[in-house]
Structures are given as structure tokens and as C-alpha cells.
Write an enzyme that holds these catalytic residues in place. Structure first.
Site, PDB file in Angstrom:
ATOM      1  N   ASP A  45      -8.328   1.320  -4.559  1.00 64.61           N
ATOM      2  CA  ASP A  45      -8.883   0.331  -5.479  1.00 64.61           C
ATOM      3  C   ASP A  45      -8.694   0.764  -6.922  1.00 64.61           C
ATOM      4  O   ASP A  45      -8.968   1.908  -7.292  1.00 64.61           O
ATOM      5  CB  ASP A  45     -10.370   0.114  -5.199  1.00 64.61           C
ATOM      6  CG  ASP A  45     -10.602  -0.667  -3.925  1.00 64.61           C
ATOM      7  OD1 ASP A  45      -9.643  -1.297  -3.429  1.00 64.61           O
ATOM      8  OD2 ASP A  45     -11.742  -0.653  -3.424  1.00 64.61           O
ATOM      9  N   ARG A  46      -8.239  -0.182  -7.734  1.00 65.51           N
ATOM     10  CA  ARG A  46      -7.910   0.110  -9.120  1.00 65.51           C
ATOM     11  C   ARG A  46      -9.148   0.209 -10.008  1.00 65.51           C
ATOM     12  O   ARG A  46      -9.252   1.106 -10.835  1.00 65.51           O
ATOM     13  CB  ARG A  46      -6.975  -0.972  -9.670  1.00 65.51           C
ATOM     14  CG  ARG A  46      -5.537  -0.863  -9.200  1.00 65.51           C
ATOM     15  CD  ARG A  46      -5.328  -1.053  -7.718  1.00 65.51           C
ATOM     16  NE  ARG A  46      -5.824  -2.356  -7.253  1.00 65.51           N
ATOM     17  CZ  ARG A  46      -6.056  -2.645  -5.973  1.00 65.51           C
ATOM     18  NH1 ARG A  46      -5.845  -1.745  -5.013  1.00 65.51           N
ATOM     19  NH2 ARG A  46      -6.511  -3.841  -5.626  1.00 65.51           N
ATOM     20  N   CYS A  80      -1.328  -8.012  -9.885  1.00 63.63           N
ATOM     21  CA  CYS A  80      -2.689  -7.450  -9.946  1.00 63.63           C
ATOM     22  C   CYS A  80      -2.928  -7.082 -11.403  1.00 63.63           C
ATOM     23  O   CYS A  80      -2.218  -6.217 -11.948  1.00 63.63           O
ATOM     24  CB  CYS A  80      -2.823  -6.227  -9.056  1.00 63.63           C
ATOM     25  SG  CYS A  80      -4.393  -5.336  -9.287  1.00 63.63           S
ATOM     26  N   ASN A  81      -3.877  -7.744 -12.044  1.00 67.89           N
ATOM     27  CA  ASN A  81      -4.139  -7.480 -13.459  1.00 67.89           C
ATOM     28  C   ASN A  81      -4.606  -6.050 -13.690  1.00 67.89           C
ATOM     29  O   ASN A  81      -4.119  -5.356 -14.585  1.00 67.89           O
ATOM     30  CB  ASN A  81      -5.192  -8.454 -13.987  1.00 67.89           C
ATOM     31  CG  ASN A  81      -4.669  -9.860 -14.156  1.00 67.89           C
ATOM     32  OD1 ASN A  81      -4.263 -10.265 -15.229  1.00 67.89           O
ATOM     33  ND2 ASN A  81      -4.673 -10.625 -13.064  1.00 67.89           N
ATOM     34  N   THR A  82      -5.545  -5.588 -12.877  1.00 67.32           N
ATOM     35  CA  THR A  82      -6.145  -4.272 -13.099  1.00 67.32           C
ATOM     36  C   THR A  82      -5.107  -3.162 -12.971  1.00 67.32           C
ATOM     37  O   THR A  82      -5.164  -2.163 -13.704  1.00 67.32           O
ATOM     38  CB  THR A  82      -7.306  -4.032 -12.118  1.00 67.32           C
ATOM     39  OG1 THR A  82      -8.159  -5.173 -12.124  1.00 67.32           O
ATOM     40  CG2 THR A  82      -8.117  -2.818 -12.525  1.00 67.32           C
ATOM     41  N   ALA A  83      -4.127  -3.339 -12.087  1.00 65.71           N
ATOM     42  CA  ALA A  83      -3.082  -2.323 -11.902  1.00 65.71           C
ATOM     43  C   ALA A  83      -2.237  -2.135 -13.151  1.00 65.71           C
ATOM     44  O   ALA A  83      -1.543  -1.114 -13.276  1.00 65.71           O
ATOM     45  CB  ALA A  83      -2.194  -2.691 -10.715  1.00 65.71           C
ATOM     46  N   THR A 122     -11.840  -8.292 -13.529  1.00 68.54           N
ATOM     47  CA  THR A 122     -12.628  -7.226 -12.914  1.00 68.54           C
ATOM     48  C   THR A 122     -13.240  -6.325 -13.986  1.00 68.54           C
ATOM     49  O   THR A 122     -12.761  -6.275 -15.133  1.00 68.54           O
ATOM     50  CB  THR A 122     -11.762  -6.354 -11.991  1.00 68.54           C
ATOM     51  OG1 THR A 122     -10.803  -5.644 -12.791  1.00 68.54           O
ATOM     52  CG2 THR A 122     -11.047  -7.192 -10.935  1.00 68.54           C
ATOM     53  N   LYS A 161     -11.577 -11.772  -1.501  1.00 73.24           N
ATOM     54  CA  LYS A 161     -10.945 -10.747  -0.669  1.00 73.24           C
ATOM     55  C   LYS A 161     -11.437 -10.812   0.781  1.00 73.24           C
ATOM     56  O   LYS A 161     -10.692 -10.472   1.713  1.00 73.24           O
ATOM     57  CB  LYS A 161     -11.212  -9.359  -1.258  1.00 73.24           C
ATOM     58  CG  LYS A 161     -10.443  -9.091  -2.560  1.00 73.24           C
ATOM     59  CD  LYS A 161     -10.728  -7.695  -3.083  1.00 73.24           C
ATOM     60  CE  LYS A 161      -9.965  -7.390  -4.359  1.00 73.24           C
ATOM     61  NZ  LYS A 161      -8.511  -7.255  -4.146  1.00 73.24           N
ATOM     62  N   CYS A 191      -7.733 -12.106 -13.056  1.00 76.28           N
ATOM     63  CA  CYS A 191      -7.714 -11.348 -11.798  1.00 76.28           C
ATOM     64  C   CYS A 191      -6.981 -12.238 -10.825  1.00 76.28           C
ATOM     65  O   CYS A 191      -7.280 -13.438 -10.734  1.00 76.28           O
ATOM     66  CB  CYS A 191      -9.122 -11.043 -11.310  1.00 76.28           C
ATOM     67  SG  CYS A 191      -9.159 -10.401  -9.609  1.00 76.28           S
TER      68      CYS A 191
END
Length: 237
Positions: A45-46, A80-83, A122, A161, A191
Site C-alpha cells: 500500500d502506497r 494510481c495517483n498515490t504511486a 488519499t 476496493k 484517486c
């Protein structure tokens, strides 16, 4: 060939792929963008990693990148934005261009006149400030939900999810509407789970929503078509 570094989460990866297909001008199979996809759900998980509460996903991201390179990808998308916290580190490891989702969103907002933009994302994306700096270059200021609202955003993302889309849609719609009520003319779904939930939304809110997944898909189409034509094009222009 477009390489998709996915699995974060798998439903968001499929949504991204569908948008690439949907927005590609095509009359036959061969007109579409060739894609090689690695939907690696084992990537840690990022968000927790950014907050110092979980395993570092970078080694797994780098390994997945290597697989896409070996498969012949000529550009890479990460739905994936957070990545994108690791975007620069990944790009430093690769000679294959990796499109940046925030640059794609900025291109989608290019006709806007600046101002306040709502951001549904997120906690990890917000903590990493992935959006504010890049959007500030275009004259935009990012507004985010308050602490209670952000907790609801995270609950909505978790429900997507888990496949609980009806409840997720209701929660995330309320938070998007709250940002509009606070004065944001546009709200970025930052996200890749959020467009999955808010896809069915219609009416005035629909016009305010900016789909980061769709913006990235369109940027990928432009880049891959430019590569096929042998012309140079900005990755997200």
C-alpha cells in the site's frame, strides 16, 4: 506500446484500460493502442508507506517497471495517483518515459482560468503534495476536505476496493458536493478508485468533476500515437 503499471487497485486498472480503448479514435482492432499490462496486486500500500506506517512499495514498483520494459513498452502509465510519489525515482531508473498523472490533469484543465480546485484523494497523496505544486504552475489552488470529510473519502475509497460501490458512490458524492459548495468550480477525482464510484453521477456535479484516470488515458493515447507517427510530443500535452 503502452505499458500499464497497475494493480493499485485492480478495478482502477481495468477502468483505466477501458478509458484508453473508449477514447482512442478507431474503426478496427489495429487502430487501437497496443498495451502490455502488469496488474500486480502484491505491491504494498502506497499511502501507509508515505505516512511512515507501511512497507516501501518502491522495490515492487521498480520490478514491475522492469517487466513492462522487457515486454516492449515504449511509454508507461501508472493508474494510481498515490504511486506518483515515486514517479521521479522510477523515471530515474528507466529510459522509457513515464507519464505523470498530474501533468495529464493539468493539461485537461488547460482552458480553465486558474482559481480554487477541489481535490478528492488519499491521505498519502495529500501528505505527499503530489498535486498542489504542479497545479500551482497553472494558477490553481487546491482545496481538500476537512479532517472528518477526508476520513469519509478514505472510507469511500476502501469501499470501492471492497466492491461496495453503491455505498462508496453516496459517500464520495457527498464529499464532492461539499467541495463545490465551498466554492470549487472543478473537483479532481485524484484517486483512481473514485471515478469507478462516481462514474454514474449525472447532473450539475458531473460537469464539475475532473477524472484524473481519463486525463491520463487521453495523454497516453496522444503520446502513443505520436510515437507511432515518429513525432515528438509532450507526454501530457
Amino acid at each position: 506500446m503502452l505499458g500499464v503499471l497497475g494493480g493499485m487497485g485492480p478495478m482502477a486498472t481495468v477502468d483505466f484500460m477501458a478509458k484508453v480503448v473508449r477514447h482512442t479514435p478507431a474503426a478496427r482492432d489495429q487502430d487501437h493502442i497496443p498495451m502490455v499490462v502488469c496488474s500486480d496486486t502484491r505491491i504494498p500500500d502506497r499511502g501507509p508507506a508515505i505516512l511512515g506506517e507501511g512497507a516501501d512499495p518502491f522495490p515492487a514498483l521498480r520490478e514491475t517497471l522492469r517487466r513492462l520494459e522487457a515486454a516492449g513498452a515504449t511509454c508507461i502509465a501508472i493508474p494510481c495517483n498515490t504511486a506518483h510519489f515515486w514517479h521521479a525515482a522510477l523515471q530515474a531508473e528507466s529510459g522509457v518515459p513515464i507519464l505523470h498523472i498530474v501533468d495529464a490533469v493539468a493539461a485537461a484543465l488547460d482552458r480553465e482560468q486558474g482559481g480554487e480546485i477541489g481535490l478528492l484523494a488519499t491521505g498519502g497523496t495529500l501528505a505527499a503534495a503530489i498535486y498542489p505544486e504542479r497545479l500551482a504552475r497553472r494558477g490553481f489552488i487546491c482545496r481538500t476536505p476537512d479532517a472528518a470529510g477526508q476520513a469519509e473519502v478514505m472510507r469511500g475509497i476502501a469501499l470501492v476496493k471492497a466492491g461496495e460501490l453503491d455505498e462508496a458512490t453516496a459517500i464520495l458524492r457527498r464529499q464532492a458536493e461539499a467541495l463545490v459548495a465551498a466554492g470549487c468550480a472543478r473537483v479532481v477525482m485524484a484517486c483512481t478508485e473514485i471515478p469507478v464510484a462516481l462514474g454514474p453521477v449525472e447532473g450539475p456535479l458531473r460537469a464539475a468533476l475532473v477524472d484524473a484516470t481519463e486525463a491520463l488515458a487521453r495523454a497516453c493515447i496522444r503520446t502513443c500515437r505520436a510515437q507511432a507517427d515518429g513525432s515528438a510530443a509532450p507526454l501530457a500535452a
